[in-house]
Design a protein around this motif. Structure first.
Motif, PDB file in Angstrom:
ATOM      1  N   THR A   1       0.813  -1.222   0.000  1.00  0.00           N
ATOM      2  CA  THR A   1       0.000   0.000   0.000  1.00  0.00           C
ATOM      3  C   THR A   1       0.849   1.277   0.000  1.00  0.00           C
ATOM      4  O   THR A   1       0.308   2.377  -0.084  1.00  0.00           O
ATOM      5  CB  THR A   1      -0.927   0.033   1.243  1.00  0.00           C
ATOM      6  OG1 THR A   1      -0.104  -0.171   2.409  1.00  0.00           O
ATOM      7  CG2 THR A   1      -1.997  -1.036   1.165  1.00  0.00           C
TER       8      THR A   1
ATOM      9  N   LYS B   1       0.395  -2.549   6.432  1.00  0.00           N
ATOM     10  CA  LYS B   1       0.275  -2.414   7.875  1.00  0.00           C
ATOM     11  C   LYS B   1      -1.208  -2.260   8.243  1.00  0.00           C
ATOM     12  O   LYS B   1      -1.804  -3.183   8.786  1.00  0.00           O
ATOM     13  CB  LYS B   1       1.090  -1.220   8.373  1.00  0.00           C
ATOM     14  CG  LYS B   1       1.117  -1.115   9.876  1.00  0.00           C
ATOM     15  CD  LYS B   1       1.931   0.068  10.348  1.00  0.00           C
ATOM     16  CE  LYS B   1       1.942   0.128  11.861  1.00  0.00           C
ATOM     17  NZ  LYS B   1       2.590   1.353  12.344  1.00  0.00           N
TER      18      LYS B   1
ATOM     19  N   GLU C   1      16.641   0.528   5.012  1.00  0.00           N
ATOM     20  CA  GLU C   1      16.950   0.330   6.431  1.00  0.00           C
ATOM     21  C   GLU C   1      17.530  -1.067   6.679  1.00  0.00           C
ATOM     22  O   GLU C   1      18.319  -1.257   7.597  1.00  0.00           O
ATOM     23  CB  GLU C   1      15.692   0.555   7.277  1.00  0.00           C
ATOM     24  CG  GLU C   1      15.179   2.014   7.276  1.00  0.00           C
ATOM     25  CD  GLU C   1      14.203   2.349   6.140  1.00  0.00           C
ATOM     26  OE1 GLU C   1      14.062   1.525   5.203  1.00  0.00           O
ATOM     27  OE2 GLU C   1      13.586   3.433   6.196  1.00  0.00           O
TER      28      GLU C   1
ATOM     29  N   GLY D   1       6.710   8.179   0.501  1.00  0.00           N
ATOM     30  CA  GLY D   1       6.067   8.031   1.799  1.00  0.00           C
ATOM     31  C   GLY D   1       6.559   9.112   2.767  1.00  0.00           C
ATOM     32  O   GLY D   1       7.541   9.813   2.498  1.00  0.00           O
TER      33      GLY D   1
HETATM   34  P1  NAD Z   1       5.327   4.276   2.538  1.00  0.00           P
HETATM   35  O1  NAD Z   1       5.212   4.844   3.880  1.00  0.00           O
HETATM   36  O2  NAD Z   1       4.623   4.928   1.406  1.00  0.00           O
HETATM   37  O3  NAD Z   1       4.849   2.733   2.562  1.00  0.00           O
HETATM   38  C1  NAD Z   1       5.312   1.843   3.526  1.00  0.00           C
HETATM   39  C2  NAD Z   1       4.644   0.491   3.402  1.00  0.00           C
HETATM   40  O4  NAD Z   1       5.107  -0.322   4.502  1.00  0.00           O
HETATM   41  C3  NAD Z   1       3.124   0.519   3.497  1.00  0.00           C
HETATM   42  O5  NAD Z   1       2.588  -0.506   2.696  1.00  0.00           O
HETATM   43  C4  NAD Z   1       2.841   0.228   4.968  1.00  0.00           C
HETATM   44  O6  NAD Z   1       1.593  -0.380   5.171  1.00  0.00           O
HETATM   45  C5  NAD Z   1       3.961  -0.740   5.303  1.00  0.00           C
HETATM   46  N1  NAD Z   1       4.372  -0.654   6.713  1.00  0.00           N
HETATM   47  C6  NAD Z   1       4.652   0.461   7.430  1.00  0.00           C
HETATM   48  N2  NAD Z   1       4.992   0.141   8.689  1.00  0.00           N
HETATM   49  C7  NAD Z   1       4.937  -1.210   8.775  1.00  0.00           C
HETATM   50  C8  NAD Z   1       5.150  -2.128   9.844  1.00  0.00           C
HETATM   51  N3  NAD Z   1       5.518  -1.741  11.071  1.00  0.00           N
HETATM   52  N4  NAD Z   1       4.991  -3.440   9.585  1.00  0.00           N
HETATM   53  C9  NAD Z   1       4.617  -3.859   8.340  1.00  0.00           C
HETATM   54  N5  NAD Z   1       4.391  -3.036   7.301  1.00  0.00           N
HETATM   55  C10 NAD Z   1       4.549  -1.727   7.517  1.00  0.00           C
HETATM   56  O7  NAD Z   1       6.894   4.141   2.219  1.00  0.00           O
HETATM   57  P2  NAD Z   1       7.621   4.197   0.810  1.00  0.00           P
HETATM   58  O8  NAD Z   1       7.907   5.604   0.445  1.00  0.00           O
HETATM   59  O9  NAD Z   1       6.947   3.305  -0.160  1.00  0.00           O
HETATM   60  O10 NAD Z   1       9.035   3.558   1.193  1.00  0.00           O
HETATM   61  C11 NAD Z   1       9.184   2.173   1.439  1.00  0.00           C
HETATM   62  C12 NAD Z   1      10.664   1.856   1.540  1.00  0.00           C
HETATM   63  O11 NAD Z   1      11.278   2.138   0.280  1.00  0.00           O
HETATM   64  C13 NAD Z   1      11.411   2.696   2.566  1.00  0.00           C
HETATM   65  O12 NAD Z   1      12.405   1.939   3.158  1.00  0.00           O
HETATM   66  C14 NAD Z   1      12.039   3.807   1.736  1.00  0.00           C
HETATM   67  O13 NAD Z   1      13.225   4.315   2.302  1.00  0.00           O
HETATM   68  C15 NAD Z   1      12.335   3.066   0.440  1.00  0.00           C
HETATM   69  N6  NAD Z   1      12.395   3.937  -0.747  1.00  0.00           N
HETATM   70  C16 NAD Z   1      11.301   4.638  -1.122  1.00  0.00           C
HETATM   71  C17 NAD Z   1      11.353   5.465  -2.231  1.00  0.00           C
HETATM   72  C18 NAD Z   1      10.145   6.221  -2.698  1.00  0.00           C
HETATM   73  O14 NAD Z   1      10.209   6.893  -3.737  1.00  0.00           O
HETATM   74  N7  NAD Z   1       9.016   6.158  -2.020  1.00  0.00           N
HETATM   75  C19 NAD Z   1      12.541   5.579  -2.937  1.00  0.00           C
HETATM   76  C20 NAD Z   1      13.646   4.831  -2.541  1.00  0.00           C
HETATM   77  C21 NAD Z   1      13.556   4.013  -1.432  1.00  0.00           C
END
Ligand code: NAD
Ligand code: MG
Length: 387
Positions: free
Chosen positions: A10, A36, A125, A204
């Motif tokens: 999500t 989550k 992470e 996010g």
């Molecule tokens: P986001 O907050 O949009 O999504 C996070 C996802 O993880 C959601 O599906 C949420 O439900 C789930 N989640 C959150 N806490 C949780 C928990 N305690 N247990 C289980 N599931 C959990 O984040 P994002 O921007 O998609 O980023 C996700 C990862 O990708 C991060 O590590 C971020 O650093 C990395 N990242 C993101 C981008 C980007 O453009 N968004 C770019 C490079 C790296």
């Protein structure tokens, strides 16, 4: 047909991954997906992609989800840590897209590697906390870790076909975030909504704040160190506000390879999903005539203290990056809840690091303890600052 488990379906990366699956239904299917708590969106995703397993954080969310998706679905609903591990290690899965945010991503990713699943890694992470352990485990299990982070995908593309020992420098680009040009004396007034408004990327909340403090770039230096097995001294951060050059690699003869593209995560995600092939994503090529010029600047470590802290943690190594990561998760969360000033994010992170006695060659259990320690110390410091 490549069968995917998408951890964090999500989220921003998860949603973009699903858009790619939707574009290439003959190439990818989703067998497991996790979230989550956003059961509203998650139930729609489940109805659309019909995975075998769907996992949420706790039993209440699982009950709510069951009600929403109805009885006619084949999807098994699970919850909690064991559910996340099941989704990461499912027999049907060929590749795990590790896209949870924060330290929650570590254990499912480790378990996926142990189950010999290839990993499309967005959850930086994981490598920040336990880079040595994770890379060793991947090598032992002959698992490929394909970078999703755009800079690491760029570096990966710039080194492919080249002799690794001939690299002289890795130039890791950073947008600089929304406050790169803001005078430091105005940092105190920064509100969460200002920090969430990233100039070039849609992401996010946590990573958006990390971009504003430039902690994101610090975490990415640590990520690159482990992913590519290089000394951090070889990695230089270059601020590039247009986010067109996603990173560069320089070679000993002076040649520099750059990977460019519009700032849209789908290119990097798709490359991890289909490597070594490229998918016909129909992404636009940057309009260089419109852009006119590309700019490059030096980061200011005094202004962006989190970047300097990440370099220190990276130098110290062992359990320190896990402690910094945990402190940062706690301080970012407190800032988002309006309980901490923007400028105190780095203060909390630094004070937490100062309290930690490093374990030089930690095992996974030590890393998990360091994570709890960092979180607890940071929360105590945040409370003391609130008073
Ligand atoms: P986001 O907050 O949009 O999504 C996070 C996802 O993880 C959601 O599906 C949420 O439900 C789930 N989640 C959150 N806490 C949780 C928990 N305690 N247990 C289980 N599931 C959990 O984040 P994002 O921007 O998609 O980023 C996700 C990862 O990708 C991060 O590590 C971020 O650093 C990395 N990242 C993101 C981008 C980007 O453009 N968004 C770019 C490079 C790296
Ligand atoms: Mg990045």
């Amino acid at each position: 047909m490549k069968q995917l488990s998408i951890l964090g379906a999500t989220g921003s990366i998860g949603r973009n991954t699903l858009k790619i699956v939707e574009m290439f239904p003959d190439m990818f299917s989703v067998v497991c997906m996790t979230a989550k708590s956003n059961v509203d969106l998650f139930s729609k995703q489940i109805n659309m992609f019909c995975p075998e397993i769907a996992v949420v954080f706790d039993e209440n969310y699982a009950d709510d989800l069951k009600k929403r998706i109805g009885k006619n679905t084949k999807t098994k609903i699970m919850w909690g840590k064991s559910g996340y591990i099941e989704a990461a290690t499912c027999d049907l899965t060929d590749m795990v897209v590790s896209a949870m945010v924060g330290s929650a991503g570590l254990i499912p990713t480790v378990e996926a590697i142990k189950a010999k699943k290839n990993i499309a890694l967005a959850n930086k992470e994981t490598l920040v906390m336990a880079g040595e352990i994770v890379m060793d485990l991947a090598k032992k299990n002959r698992v490929n870790i394909l970078p999703v982070d755009s800079e690491h995908s760029a570096i990966f593309q710039c080194i492919s076909g080249h002799n690794f020992s001939e690299i002289s420098k890795i130039l890791l680009t950073a947008s600089g975030g929304p406050f790169f040009d803001l005078p430091v004396d105005e940092f105190l007034n920064i509100k969460p909504e200002d920090a969430l408004a990233h100039p070039t990327w849609e992401m996010g909340k946590k990573i958006s704040i990390d971009s504003a403090t430039m902690m994101n770039k610090g975490l990415e230096v640590i990520e690159a160190k482990h992913l590519f097995g290089v000394n951090q001294n070889l990695i230089e951060v270059v601020v590039h506000p247009e986010s067109i050059v996603h990173s560069m690699v320089a070679y000993k003869d002076g040649a520099v390879m750059a990977q460019m593209g519009v700032p849209d995560m789908k290119t990097a995600i798709a490359y991890a999903m289909s490597h070594p092939d490229r998918l016909a994503l129909n992404q636009p090529v940057p309009d260089f005539f419109e852009l006119g010029s590309l700019n490059f600047k030096r980061p200011d470590n005094n202004k962006f203290k989190c970047l300097a802290l990440a370099y220190t943690a990276c130098d110290l190594g062992g359990s320190m990056p896990a402690v910094l990561n945990a402190a940062n998760e706690a301080s970012v969360s407190a800032f988002l809840d309006n309980k901490l000033a923007f400028t105190d994010i780095s203060t909390v992170n630094e004070l937490t690091m100062n309290k930690h006695e490093i374990i030089n060659t930690p095992c996974l259990e030590d890393i998990i303890k360091a994570d709890s320690f960092g979180r607890k110390q940071a929360e105590d410091i945040i409370k003391s600052l609130e008073k």
